[in-house]
Design an enzyme around this catalytic site. Structure first.
Site, mmCIF file in Angstrom:
data_model
loop_
_atom_site.group_PDB
_atom_site.id
_atom_site.type_symbol
_atom_site.label_atom_id
_atom_site.label_comp_id
_atom_site.label_asym_id
_atom_site.label_seq_id
_atom_site.Cartn_x
_atom_site.Cartn_y
_atom_site.Cartn_z
ATOM 1 N N PHE A 191 -7.282 2.478 5.417
ATOM 2 C CA PHE A 191 -6.523 1.261 5.125
ATOM 3 C C PHE A 191 -6.967 0.061 5.948
ATOM 4 O O PHE A 191 -6.444 -1.032 5.779
ATOM 5 C CB PHE A 191 -5.009 1.485 5.213
ATOM 6 C CG PHE A 191 -4.477 2.049 6.512
ATOM 7 C CD1 PHE A 191 -4.437 1.288 7.655
ATOM 8 C CD2 PHE A 191 -3.982 3.350 6.553
ATOM 9 C CE1 PHE A 191 -3.939 1.790 8.834
ATOM 10 C CE2 PHE A 191 -3.480 3.875 7.733
ATOM 11 C CZ PHE A 191 -3.454 3.091 8.886
ATOM 12 N N ARG A 221 -2.529 9.619 11.450
ATOM 13 C CA ARG A 221 -3.267 8.372 11.575
ATOM 14 C C ARG A 221 -4.583 8.670 12.281
ATOM 15 O O ARG A 221 -4.609 9.425 13.255
ATOM 16 C CB ARG A 221 -2.454 7.362 12.390
ATOM 17 C CG ARG A 221 -3.067 5.979 12.368
ATOM 18 C CD ARG A 221 -2.087 4.995 12.929
ATOM 19 N NE ARG A 221 -2.575 3.644 12.830
ATOM 20 C CZ ARG A 221 -1.778 2.584 12.785
ATOM 21 N NH1 ARG A 221 -0.477 2.731 12.818
ATOM 22 N NH2 ARG A 221 -2.274 1.386 12.709
ATOM 23 N N GLU A 252 0.835 -1.203 0.000
ATOM 24 C CA GLU A 252 0.000 0.000 0.000
ATOM 25 C C GLU A 252 0.865 1.248 0.000
ATOM 26 O O GLU A 252 1.987 1.224 0.520
ATOM 27 C CB GLU A 252 -0.878 0.029 1.277
ATOM 28 C CG GLU A 252 -1.818 -1.133 1.404
ATOM 29 C CD GLU A 252 -2.767 -0.974 2.592
ATOM 30 O OE1 GLU A 252 -2.856 0.115 3.173
ATOM 31 O OE2 GLU A 252 -3.423 -1.976 2.925
ATOM 32 N N LYS A 308 2.265 4.475 1.502
ATOM 33 C CA LYS A 308 2.386 4.980 2.866
ATOM 34 C C LYS A 308 2.121 6.482 2.809
ATOM 35 O O LYS A 308 2.908 7.251 2.258
ATOM 36 C CB LYS A 308 3.778 4.692 3.413
ATOM 37 C CG LYS A 308 3.950 5.128 4.829
ATOM 38 C CD LYS A 308 5.264 4.646 5.387
ATOM 39 C CE LYS A 308 5.335 4.976 6.853
ATOM 40 N NZ LYS A 308 5.094 6.400 7.141
ATOM 41 N N ARG A 326 -2.985 8.135 16.514
ATOM 42 C CA ARG A 326 -2.164 6.931 16.638
ATOM 43 C C ARG A 326 -1.967 6.564 18.103
ATOM 44 O O ARG A 326 -1.795 5.419 18.466
ATOM 45 C CB ARG A 326 -0.797 7.211 16.000
ATOM 46 C CG ARG A 326 0.213 6.098 16.172
ATOM 47 C CD ARG A 326 1.616 6.644 16.018
ATOM 48 N NE ARG A 326 2.610 5.605 16.195
ATOM 49 C CZ ARG A 326 2.989 5.117 17.366
ATOM 50 N NH1 ARG A 326 2.445 5.557 18.496
ATOM 51 N NH2 ARG A 326 3.917 4.180 17.433
HETATM 52 P P1 ATP Z 1 5.208 4.041 14.100
HETATM 53 O O1 ATP Z 1 3.791 4.512 13.928
HETATM 54 O O2 ATP Z 1 5.505 2.779 13.366
HETATM 55 O O3 ATP Z 1 5.700 4.076 15.502
HETATM 56 P P2 ATP Z 1 5.975 6.576 13.084
HETATM 57 O O4 ATP Z 1 4.873 7.198 13.841
HETATM 58 O O5 ATP Z 1 7.328 7.207 13.131
HETATM 59 O O6 ATP Z 1 6.158 5.043 13.393
HETATM 60 P P3 ATP Z 1 6.154 5.911 10.372
HETATM 61 O O7 ATP Z 1 7.366 5.135 10.650
HETATM 62 O O8 ATP Z 1 6.338 7.033 9.418
HETATM 63 O O9 ATP Z 1 5.451 6.500 11.619
HETATM 64 O O10 ATP Z 1 5.083 4.844 9.767
HETATM 65 C C1 ATP Z 1 4.022 4.249 10.357
HETATM 66 C C2 ATP Z 1 2.759 5.069 10.115
HETATM 67 O O11 ATP Z 1 2.439 5.144 8.733
HETATM 68 C C3 ATP Z 1 1.505 4.442 10.692
HETATM 69 O O12 ATP Z 1 1.398 4.694 12.069
HETATM 70 C C4 ATP Z 1 0.390 5.112 9.875
HETATM 71 O O13 ATP Z 1 -0.017 6.286 10.538
HETATM 72 C C5 ATP Z 1 1.077 5.540 8.596
HETATM 73 N N1 ATP Z 1 0.523 4.950 7.372
HETATM 74 C C6 ATP Z 1 0.386 5.624 6.214
HETATM 75 N N2 ATP Z 1 -0.125 4.862 5.261
HETATM 76 C C7 ATP Z 1 -0.346 3.644 5.798
HETATM 77 C C8 ATP Z 1 -0.882 2.420 5.300
HETATM 78 N N3 ATP Z 1 -1.280 2.307 4.042
HETATM 79 N N4 ATP Z 1 -0.970 1.369 6.159
HETATM 80 C C9 ATP Z 1 -0.552 1.478 7.435
HETATM 81 N N5 ATP Z 1 -0.033 2.615 7.964
HETATM 82 C C10 ATP Z 1 0.067 3.688 7.166
#
Ligand code: ATP
Length: 590
Positions: free
Chosen positions: A335, A250, A243, A245, A265
């Site tokens: 998603f 979130r 998918e 990103k 989140r």
């Molecule tokens: P994490 O949430 O893994 O602790 P983070 O907040 O630093 O890390 P990223 O590492 O950038 O975030 O990536 C994870 C986030 O990507 C998810 O928490 C979600 O909000 C976002 N995201 C975007 N698109 C998608 C998708 N298609 N499926 C799942 N998550 C997605």
């Protein structure tokens, strides 16, 4: 149980840094607490009136507490401020000025209700009423009880009993560590440890096993692991869904009846930020109760491309959201489907959840709807764009294509995986575009102290911060970097104001550190950080090897201000930084 007895437990908890001892003390406390009050015991331990997702805020800053003490003790305010600066802790200041030595006979519930009542006061004159009520509460408690009550009210009662510790102790209090699995599951589905403790107390394991997803209670987010290449992703999970990103916020959307609540989140309420998502759910799912998860981001209507995160970020402002929603429209890229009309979809494989989501949203996109009249076409919600493949080359092509279109990268998802709430594993794997000379992902670090700085920075009173990762298995923060780059002067000034609200006179209880900053602060604020490389250093305590060298960052810099969607326990873990360190070594060898 009396509040004073609970306080005697707090003292025991504070006096130990040994994990096993902490479990034993907490298990005793949970055994002794009555099922009717155990939820409040848990909230006291967590230092929150209720979990943040309930949207109830204590709303009492240290400033108000100091006024309440002036009131209760009848002392001169300036003298009190001076004394407070020397003691460096609101609890100790309240204790210092308390005149009551004997234990009070108030129960946990009485004290909790009194504080709850104060938090609920609103409207004209409420600040003065709150101060009066707090002064009365402090006067009715012994000095030691008042010390802990004050820390609780100021949001500074951090006893080091994180979620995992409480869960472990709850299992032990019922005599068997094996209860942990069902408790973890129930917690990840409801996010409310107090509710869980109460259910466990009243109905035992049967009650915990019967706990399911419920609208209004955020499900803890499933999180992504990282791998450095398409080949390794396919090798790890085989045929998968890939998918886009999306780089936005979130958003977990809960709709029950007419009510829609949005969660971040981090399980905090974000409903006012996204009025169009609320509208879309109310219109499209008029007859359903549903929980959806997706990413909300601003898109350029003219080009259909995503705006950079900074544009979406504007939604954080408190006022003028409706105007902003018109100027910078937002899309909700859904998603996941987690719940629909009584069915817990977290128990279904990814493929089944996705198929149902497509059926639901596409049907609505075409304007079909059960009953009439037809709802207006939905333009806010869309399903995340995805391909299915078992070929690394196809995955790479998709990755390059989405990066060219301005997205951050991809998330690959295992087709047969259930929604693993609250867990980071290889069911979801992220691959992000990396920038030359930077580690492949930003880290989220917790600020544990700051240094005054030199030159121009000395004038601001803050030059660099000391930042830490978290080790959940030891329940300790470990330092990893001293960072001064990336903040503007205005940001440093704002940061200093935030940190000065939470200074500590000694090293935080939950922290291991070699480096000593000029000012210690409560582990509370999280900043995103990147660096050129992860190296080893004797000055830091993260992932220490036998020679005492921990991991540290080379040329660290913050890439944003304080993250409001992450709390201290959500920062990068020691396991994650160790994995990034090893991945980096592997990439250099290749
Ligand atoms: P994490 O949430 O893994 O602790 P983070 O907040 O630093 O890390 P990223 O590492 O950038 O975030 O990536 C994870 C986030 O990507 C998810 O928490 C979600 O909000 C976002 N995201 C975007 N698109 C998608 C998708 N298609 N499926 C799942 N998550 C997605």
């Amino acid at each position: 149980m009396t509040f004073s007895h609970l306080v005697s437990y707090f003292e025991k908890i504070e006096a130990t840094s040994k994990r096993l001892e902490m479990f034993a003390i907490l298990a005793d406390l949970f055994r002794e607490a009555h099922a009717d009050e155990i939820d409040q015991v848990v909230y006291f331990l967590q230092g929150e009136l209720l979990p943040a997702f309930h949207g109830i805020n204590m709303g009492m800053s240290e400033k108000y507490l100091l006024r309440a003490i002036t009131h209760a003790a009848g002392v001169d305010h300036d003298t009190l401020l001076q004394q407070h600066r020397t003691l460096g802790d609101i609890g100790k200041t309240v204790e210092h000025y308390s005149q009551t030595k004997e234990e009070s006979s108030q129960t946990i519930s009485e004290v909790y209700q009194a504080i709850y009542h104060i938090a609920m006061m609103s409207g004209e004159g409420s600040v003065d009423r709150k101060i009066d009520a707090l002064a009365a509460l402090f006067s009715s408690l012994s000095a030691t009880e008042a010390k802990y009550a004050a820390r609780f009210v100021a949001g500074q009662l951090r006893l080091g009993a994180g979620d995992a510790t409480i869960l472990e102790a709850l299992a032990l209090s019922h005599g068997d560590r094996a209860f942990r699995t069902s408790l973890d599951r129930a917690y990840n589905l409801t996010s409310d440890l107090g509710l869980l403790a109460k259910t466990f107390g009243q109905k035992g394991e049967a009650g915990i096993l019967a706990t399911s997803v419920r609208c209004g209670y955020p499900i803890r987010s499933a999180l992504c692991e990282r791998l450095p290449s398409s080949e390794e992703i396919i090798e790890k999970i085989g045929r998968c869904s890939v998918e886009i990103k999306y780089d936005g916020f979130r958003c977990q959307a809960h709709k029950q009846g007419d009510t829609v609540i949005l969660f971040s989140r981090n399980q905090e309420r974000t409903t006012p930020m996204f009025p169009e998502i609320v509208d879309a759910l109310q219109t499209v799912f008029r007859q359903n109760d549903i929980i959806l998860e997706g990413e909300a981001l601003a898109v350029n209507e003219a080009t259909g491309e995503a705006f950079p995160f900074q544009v979406t970020m504007q939604r954080k402002r408190k006022h003028g959201i409706d105007l902003l929603a018109k100027d910078v429209p937002l899309k909700f890229f859904v998603f996941d489907l987690l719940y629909l009309d009584g069915v817990d979809y977290t128990q279904y494989p990814y493929k089944a959840r996705r198929d149902k989501l497509i059926a639901l949203l596409h049907k609505h996109k075409e304007g079909e709807h059960r009953g009439s009249p037809l709802p207006p076409q939905n333009t806010v919600m869309d399903i995340s764009e995805a391909i299915e493949t078992d070929d690394p080359k196809t995955l790479s092509r998709f990755f390059n294509n989405v990066v060219e279109r301005g997205y951050e990268g991809i998330v690959a998802k295992r087709l047969e995986s259930l929604y693993t709430a609250g867990s980071r594993n290889f069911n979801w794997i992220k691959l992000k575009r990396s920038y030359k000379g930077e580690i492949t992902d930003t880290l989220d670090l917790c600020i544990v102290g700051y240094f005054f700085g030199k030159g121009a920075r000395a004038r601001l009173g803050i030059g660099t911060i000391l930042a830490a990762v978290y080790d959940p298995s030891a329940a300790r923060f470990k330092t990893v970097s001293k960072i001064g780059t990336g903040f503007s002067e205005a940001e440093l000034t704002d940061l200093k104001a935030l940190l000065d609200e939470i200074t500590l006179s000694e090293k935080p209880h939950e922290l291991d550190a070699e480096m000593i900053p000029d000012v210690w602060v409560l582990p509370k604020y999280v900043v995103p950080v990147t660096a050129d490389e992860i190296t080893q250093s004797q000055s830091h305590t993260a992932c220490c090897d036998a020679e005492g060298a921990g991991l540290s960052l080379r040329f660290p810099r913050v890439t944003g201000f304080v993250r409001s969607d992450k709390g201290p326990y959500d920062v990068t873990t020691t396991t994650e930084i160790a994995a990034l360190f090893h991945q980096q070594k592997r990439i250099q060898v290749e």
